[in-house]
Design a protein around this motif. Sequence first.
Motif, PDB file in Angstrom:
ATOM      1  N   UNK A  49       0.846  -1.195   0.000  1.00  0.00           N
ATOM      2  CA  UNK A  49       0.000   0.000   0.000  1.00  0.00           C
ATOM      3  C   UNK A  49       0.881   1.245   0.000  1.00  0.00           C
ATOM      4  N   UNK A  50       0.982   1.904  -1.158  1.00  0.00           N
ATOM      5  CA  UNK A  50       1.839   3.083  -1.242  1.00  0.00           C
ATOM      6  C   UNK A  50       1.049   4.376  -1.073  1.00  0.00           C
ATOM      7  N   UNK A  51      -0.271   4.286  -1.091  1.00  0.00           N
ATOM      8  CA  UNK A  51      -1.120   5.449  -0.828  1.00  0.00           C
ATOM      9  C   UNK A  51      -2.452   4.945  -0.277  1.00  0.00           C
ATOM     10  N   UNK A  52      -2.856   5.470   0.869  1.00  0.00           N
ATOM     11  CA  UNK A  52      -4.123   5.082   1.492  1.00  0.00           C
ATOM     12  C   UNK A  52      -4.854   6.348   1.919  1.00  0.00           C
ATOM     13  N   UNK A  53      -6.092   6.476   1.476  1.00  0.00           N
ATOM     14  CA  UNK A  53      -6.928   7.623   1.872  1.00  0.00           C
ATOM     15  C   UNK A  53      -8.185   7.078   2.540  1.00  0.00           C
ATOM     16  N   UNK A  54      -8.519   7.632   3.707  1.00  0.00           N
ATOM     17  CA  UNK A  54      -9.662   7.179   4.509  1.00  0.00           C
ATOM     18  C   UNK A  54      -9.526   5.707   4.874  1.00  0.00           C
ATOM     19  N   UNK A  55      -8.339   5.334   5.332  1.00  0.00           N
ATOM     20  CA  UNK A  55      -8.087   3.953   5.701  1.00  0.00           C
ATOM     21  C   UNK A  55      -8.758   3.529   6.995  1.00  0.00           C
ATOM     22  N   UNK A  56      -9.457   4.452   7.647  1.00  0.00           N
ATOM     23  CA  UNK A  56     -10.119   4.089   8.902  1.00  0.00           C
ATOM     24  C   UNK A  56     -11.202   3.034   8.708  1.00  0.00           C
ATOM     25  N   UNK A  57     -11.688   2.879   7.495  1.00  0.00           N
ATOM     26  CA  UNK A  57     -12.751   1.896   7.251  1.00  0.00           C
ATOM     27  C   UNK A  57     -12.242   0.457   7.342  1.00  0.00           C
ATOM     28  N   UNK A  58     -10.970   0.242   7.039  1.00  0.00           N
ATOM     29  CA  UNK A  58     -10.406  -1.105   7.131  1.00  0.00           C
ATOM     30  C   UNK A  58      -9.195  -1.162   8.055  1.00  0.00           C
ATOM     31  N   UNK A  59      -8.775  -0.007   8.559  1.00  0.00           N
ATOM     32  CA  UNK A  59      -7.630   0.030   9.451  1.00  0.00           C
ATOM     33  C   UNK A  59      -6.291   0.002   8.748  1.00  0.00           C
ATOM     34  N   UNK A  60      -6.278   0.205   7.423  1.00  0.00           N
ATOM     35  CA  UNK A  60      -5.024   0.151   6.684  1.00  0.00           C
ATOM     36  C   UNK A  60      -4.308   1.500   6.672  1.00  0.00           C
ATOM     37  N   UNK A  61      -2.996   1.442   6.599  1.00  0.00           N
ATOM     38  CA  UNK A  61      -2.157   2.623   6.460  1.00  0.00           C
ATOM     39  C   UNK A  61      -1.136   2.355   5.363  1.00  0.00           C
ATOM     40  N   UNK A  62      -0.446   3.396   4.943  1.00  0.00           N
ATOM     41  CA  UNK A  62       0.581   3.224   3.927  1.00  0.00           C
ATOM     42  C   UNK A  62       1.670   2.289   4.439  1.00  0.00           C
ATOM     43  N   UNK A  63       2.101   1.378   3.593  1.00  0.00           N
ATOM     44  CA  UNK A  63       3.066   0.362   3.975  1.00  0.00           C
ATOM     45  C   UNK A  63       2.429  -0.949   4.391  1.00  0.00           C
ATOM     46  N   UNK A  64       1.089  -0.993   4.407  1.00  0.00           N
ATOM     47  CA  UNK A  64       0.388  -2.219   4.791  1.00  0.00           C
ATOM     48  C   UNK A  64       0.543  -3.277   3.702  1.00  0.00           C
ATOM     49  N   UNK A  65       0.450  -4.554   4.053  1.00  0.00           N
ATOM     50  CA  UNK A  65       0.561  -5.622   3.051  1.00  0.00           C
ATOM     51  C   UNK A  65      -0.698  -5.711   2.201  1.00  0.00           C
TER      52      UNK A  65
END
Length: 226
Positions: A49-65
Amino acid sequence: MSEVTPVPLSPRNKQILLSYIPVLDGLAEYLGSGYEIVLHSLEDFDHSAIKVIHGEHTGRTEGAPITDLALDMLERIQRQRHTNHICYFTTNGKGNPLKSTTIIIRGVEGEPIGLLCINFYLNTPLSDCISLLSANNDQRSEHFEQNPIKESLEDRVNRLVAHARTLVDNDPHVLPSLRNREIIAILNDEGIFQIKESVALVAQALSISKGTVYLHLRTLREQDAR
C-alpha cells in the motif's frame, strides 16, 4: 491462496504507478470520506500500500501488506477477457459492509504493476452523502446535450457489438477464425446474454446463426468450468 507473485518494477513503471497518486487525491475529494481508496504496488506484497486515503474503514495505512482478497480479485480479472476491473461486495474486519472495486494498473508492456482499490463504506451516514451535494466548493456550470430518444435493446446490442468488434480487430493475437467467438466472449462478460432476445440480435449483428452464438457460449462456459 493466490498464485500471483511480486513483479520487479522498472523506473518507468514506478513512475507510471506514482502518477496515480494525484488521481487518488482527486477521487477522495470528489467522493468524500465514505470511500477508502488504496493504491497498491505489486512489487512488494508485504508493503504494497503506497497510498491510502480514509483507511479508517479497514484500518489500513501506507506500507500495509496486500490482502489475499485483492490478489484473488487480480486473478479473477486476468481470467476475464478485455477487462481491467471487477466490482464486488465484501466486509471489513468489524463486519461492516463495503462495496468494492479493484482496478489493474498496467505498465509499459501491458503487464500488471499495481492495483487501485476503492471501498465504499455502506454504513456511511446519509447526512454525509448529502453534504457532498452542497455548493460550498467552487461552483461551475456545464451543459450536456441530451438525447431525447431512449436507446432500444437493438441499438444497445449493436453498440456493444461494434465496441467488441473494435477490441478484437485491434488485438493481433486473435485469429480470424476466432473473431466471432472473442466478440461473443466480450459480450458475455458484459452480461448482454442475460437479456431476452439478445442472442437473436447478436446473431443478426454478426451475420451468423443463433445456433452459432449458442455454440460459442457453450464453449466459453465449458472453458470457465474447467
